[in-house]
Design a protein around this motif. Structure first.
Motif, PDB file in Angstrom:
ATOM      1  N   HIS A   1     -14.772   6.129   7.222  1.00 56.55           N
ATOM      2  CA  HIS A   1     -15.141   5.058   6.419  1.00 56.55           C
ATOM      3  C   HIS A   1     -13.970   3.921   6.852  1.00 56.55           C
ATOM      4  O   HIS A   1     -14.015   2.494   6.898  1.00 56.55           O
ATOM      5  CB  HIS A   1     -14.948   5.397   5.029  1.00 56.55           C
ATOM      6  N   ARG A   2     -12.837   4.324   7.490  1.00 54.08           N
ATOM      7  CA  ARG A   2     -11.535   3.449   7.667  1.00 54.08           C
ATOM      8  C   ARG A   2     -11.863   2.689   9.150  1.00 54.08           C
ATOM      9  O   ARG A   2     -10.796   2.013   9.708  1.00 54.08           O
ATOM     10  CB  ARG A   2     -10.198   4.323   7.655  1.00 54.08           C
ATOM     11  N   GLU A   3     -12.637   3.199   9.837  1.00 56.60           N
ATOM     12  CA  GLU A   3     -13.182   2.641  11.405  1.00 56.60           C
ATOM     13  C   GLU A   3     -13.158   1.304  11.207  1.00 56.60           C
ATOM     14  O   GLU A   3     -13.898   0.712  10.474  1.00 56.60           O
ATOM     15  CB  GLU A   3     -13.950   3.022  12.056  1.00 56.60           C
ATOM     16  N   GLY A   4     -12.248   0.271  11.796  1.00 57.56           N
ATOM     17  CA  GLY A   4     -12.612  -1.183  11.887  1.00 57.56           C
ATOM     18  C   GLY A   4     -11.692  -1.690  10.777  1.00 57.56           C
ATOM     19  O   GLY A   4     -11.795  -3.004  10.868  1.00 57.56           O
ATOM     20  N   LYS A   5     -10.994  -1.102  10.118  1.00 59.14           N
ATOM     21  CA  LYS A   5     -10.156  -1.589   8.976  1.00 59.14           C
ATOM     22  C   LYS A   5      -8.467  -1.649   9.293  1.00 59.14           C
ATOM     23  O   LYS A   5      -7.877  -1.197   8.238  1.00 59.14           O
ATOM     24  CB  LYS A   5     -10.532  -1.044   7.618  1.00 59.14           C
ATOM     25  N   GLU A   6      -8.274  -1.441  10.565  1.00 57.23           N
ATOM     26  CA  GLU A   6      -6.852  -1.393  10.720  1.00 57.23           C
ATOM     27  C   GLU A   6      -6.029  -2.401  10.328  1.00 57.23           C
ATOM     28  O   GLU A   6      -6.316  -3.651  10.371  1.00 57.23           O
ATOM     29  CB  GLU A   6      -6.674  -0.983  12.245  1.00 57.23           C
ATOM     30  N   ARG A   7      -4.944  -2.062   9.900  1.00 58.88           N
ATOM     31  CA  ARG A   7      -3.897  -2.879   9.027  1.00 58.88           C
ATOM     32  C   ARG A   7      -3.020  -3.043  10.188  1.00 58.88           C
ATOM     33  O   ARG A   7      -2.233  -4.267  10.186  1.00 58.88           O
ATOM     34  CB  ARG A   7      -3.187  -2.213   7.827  1.00 58.88           C
TER      35      ARG A   7
ATOM     36  N   TRP B   1      -7.248   5.706  13.455  1.00 58.48           N
ATOM     37  CA  TRP B   1      -7.491   4.453  14.117  1.00 58.48           C
ATOM     38  C   TRP B   1      -6.275   3.471  14.395  1.00 58.48           C
ATOM     39  O   TRP B   1      -6.174   2.898  15.653  1.00 58.48           O
ATOM     40  CB  TRP B   1      -8.794   3.746  13.263  1.00 58.48           C
ATOM     41  N   GLU B   2      -5.608   3.555  13.599  1.00 56.16           N
ATOM     42  CA  GLU B   2      -4.288   2.643  13.603  1.00 56.16           C
ATOM     43  C   GLU B   2      -3.211   3.137  14.636  1.00 56.16           C
ATOM     44  O   GLU B   2      -2.649   2.437  15.257  1.00 56.16           O
ATOM     45  CB  GLU B   2      -3.562   2.379  11.980  1.00 56.16           C
TER      46      GLU B   2
ATOM     47  N   THR C   1      -3.854   5.684   9.310  1.00 53.71           N
ATOM     48  CA  THR C   1      -5.102   6.248   9.854  1.00 53.71           C
ATOM     49  C   THR C   1      -4.978   6.730  11.383  1.00 53.71           C
ATOM     50  O   THR C   1      -4.284   6.008  12.119  1.00 53.71           O
ATOM     51  CB  THR C   1      -6.384   5.397   9.590  1.00 53.71           C
TER      52      THR C   1
ATOM     53  N   GLN D   1     -13.195   9.694   4.652  1.00 47.83           N
ATOM     54  CA  GLN D   1     -12.485   8.726   4.681  1.00 47.83           C
ATOM     55  C   GLN D   1     -11.761   8.121   5.871  1.00 47.83           C
ATOM     56  O   GLN D   1     -11.791   7.208   5.929  1.00 47.83           O
ATOM     57  CB  GLN D   1     -11.127   8.923   3.455  1.00 47.83           C
TER      58      GLN D   1
ATOM     59  N   ASP E   1       0.828  -1.122   0.172  1.00 45.20           N
ATOM     60  CA  ASP E   1       0.071   0.072   0.034  1.00 45.20           C
ATOM     61  C   ASP E   1       0.913   0.931   0.161  1.00 45.20           C
ATOM     62  O   ASP E   1       2.166   1.182   0.381  1.00 45.20           O
ATOM     63  CB  ASP E   1      -0.873   0.139   1.174  1.00 45.20           C
TER      64      ASP E   1
END
Length: 378
Positions: A282-288, A259-260, A257, A279, A252
């Motif tokens: 939208h990225r909440e809960g999608k932590e890499r 969140w991360e 984010t 954005q 990537d």
């Protein structure tokens, strides 16, 4: 090639202490002194230390639309920041990714100071200022001295009456040794401390006077790199060293984010205008990954780039910065970990160039988790 285009008022003072003055943000910066780094760390944790942090970028935002421009640029709702108050804030791009962080100071109804590090805050401000009744002005004259540690208030109160009543994340215009300064109760150490904004021509006198008259209270000059020790213990991140710009994602583009990074507390629910808000949501809960803590079973500090392994030897993260405290006798580090490891007391290993060390995950911050030190009244 690194370019130095800003002037440090304290160049000769730093050279006398053994610094080679390596650049940061175009400013000659005293990363190292001849003195042991542990001495500065101990001074700030137990007494007080004086640092030159003038390499920070200082931007004035003034005009009728200053508030609007800032609310588009930062995640905080700046309408809630009154004159004399400050707030820590983050800045995102259109992808909802962190591009910088800093402190926002309100100095008047339509005037602000934005103090940031190595990210693109200035560019973001200029982008939002187009067509607005606002001026965005980079300040190349200001110098910033940081007096940190439990003795800092006792010392400064002798010279600035009423300073003890200045609240955490508040600031005021005052006089120090006959010089006009802005002093704020902020810092990057987790201890009670103050940052002194002064003119270029006044910096040497203020520096010399503090060190001379503060000897009895244990005040010594402290090299800039000591901040790495404090920021690890206090979980205060440094852009871009803890970010994907320094530790790239495998598949990537650079960008992390909130969140991360655990920085969602910087988002005001009443600010619905900031760049990248859709954005970000939208990225909440999608932590890499999650930026989290690791405590090592060692008397040595982990190094940036050391790999974190799980109990089966799988690569599950990377250390971004580590430190060993000569006071607490703990080796702790910040690390970018797989999300499922962002919970305390999971057994891991830290693999350096020479050896592999047993460790465990640890919640952040390591030092003063209830943040009582900088907020205390006394």
């Amino acid at each position: 090639m690194t370019v130095t285009w800003r002037k440090s008022a304290l160049t000769e003072r730093h050279r006398a202490l053994g610094s080679t003055l390596e650049p940061w943000n175009g400013m000659p910066t005293a990363w190292e002194y001849d003195d042991d780094i542990d001495n500065g760390y101990k001074a700030i944790r137990t007494q007080a230390g004086l640092m030159d942090i003038s390499g920070l970028n200082v931007v004035h935002v003034v005009g009728a639309h200053a508030e609007w421009v800032l609310n588009r640029t930062v995640t905080r709702d700046v309408r809630k920041i009154y004159p004399g108050k400050a707030a820590y804030a983050t800045m995102l791009d259109d992808r909802g990714m962190l591009v910088d962080d800093g402190i926002i100071y309100r100095t008047g109804p339509n005037s602000w100071l934005v103090v940031h590090g190595s990210g693109t805050t200035l560019e973001q401000l200029n982008k939002e200022a187009v067509g607005r009744d606002v001026a965005v002005l980079f300040d190349s004259d200001v110098q910033i001295l940081s007096l940190q540690g439990p003795n800092s208030v006792d010392y400064l109160e002798q010279h600035i009456p009423g300073l003890r009543d200045l609240k955490y994340f508040h600031h005021m215009d005052t006089q120090l040794f006959g010089h006009s300064v802005l002093i704020s109760r902020t810092g990057y150490t987790g201890e009670r401390g103050y940052e002194i904004f002064c003119k270029f021509d006044d910096a040497v006198d203020i520096w010399d006077t503090i060190l001379e008259t503060g000897k009895d209270q244990g005040i010594i000059p402290v090299q800039f790199s000591t901040l790495d020790m404090f920021r690890v213990e206090g979980a205060m991140y440094f852009f871009p060293d803890d970010m994907s710009e320094a530790h790239p994602h495998e598949n990537d583009l650079p960008g992390d984010t909130l969140w991360e990074l655990g920085l969602t507390f910087t988002v005001s629910p009443t600010n619905e205008e900031f760049r990248g808000i859709a954005q970000h949501q939208h990225r909440e809960g999608k932590e890499r990954f999650r930026l989290y803590g690791v405590e090592l079973d060692s008397d040595q500090a982990a190094e940036a780039g050391d790999r974190v392994l799980d109990d089966k030897g799988n690569d599950v993260g990377v250390v971004t910065c580590g430190m060993y405290s000569p006071i607490t006798k703990r080796s702790v580090a910040l690390a970018r970990l797989n999300p499922e490891l962002a919970t305390p007391d999971i057994a891991v290993q830290v693999q350096g160039e020479a050896d592999t060390t047993a460790a465990k995950t640890h919640s952040l911050p390591f030092e003063d988790p209830k943040k009582l030190k900088p907020r205390g009244k006394a």
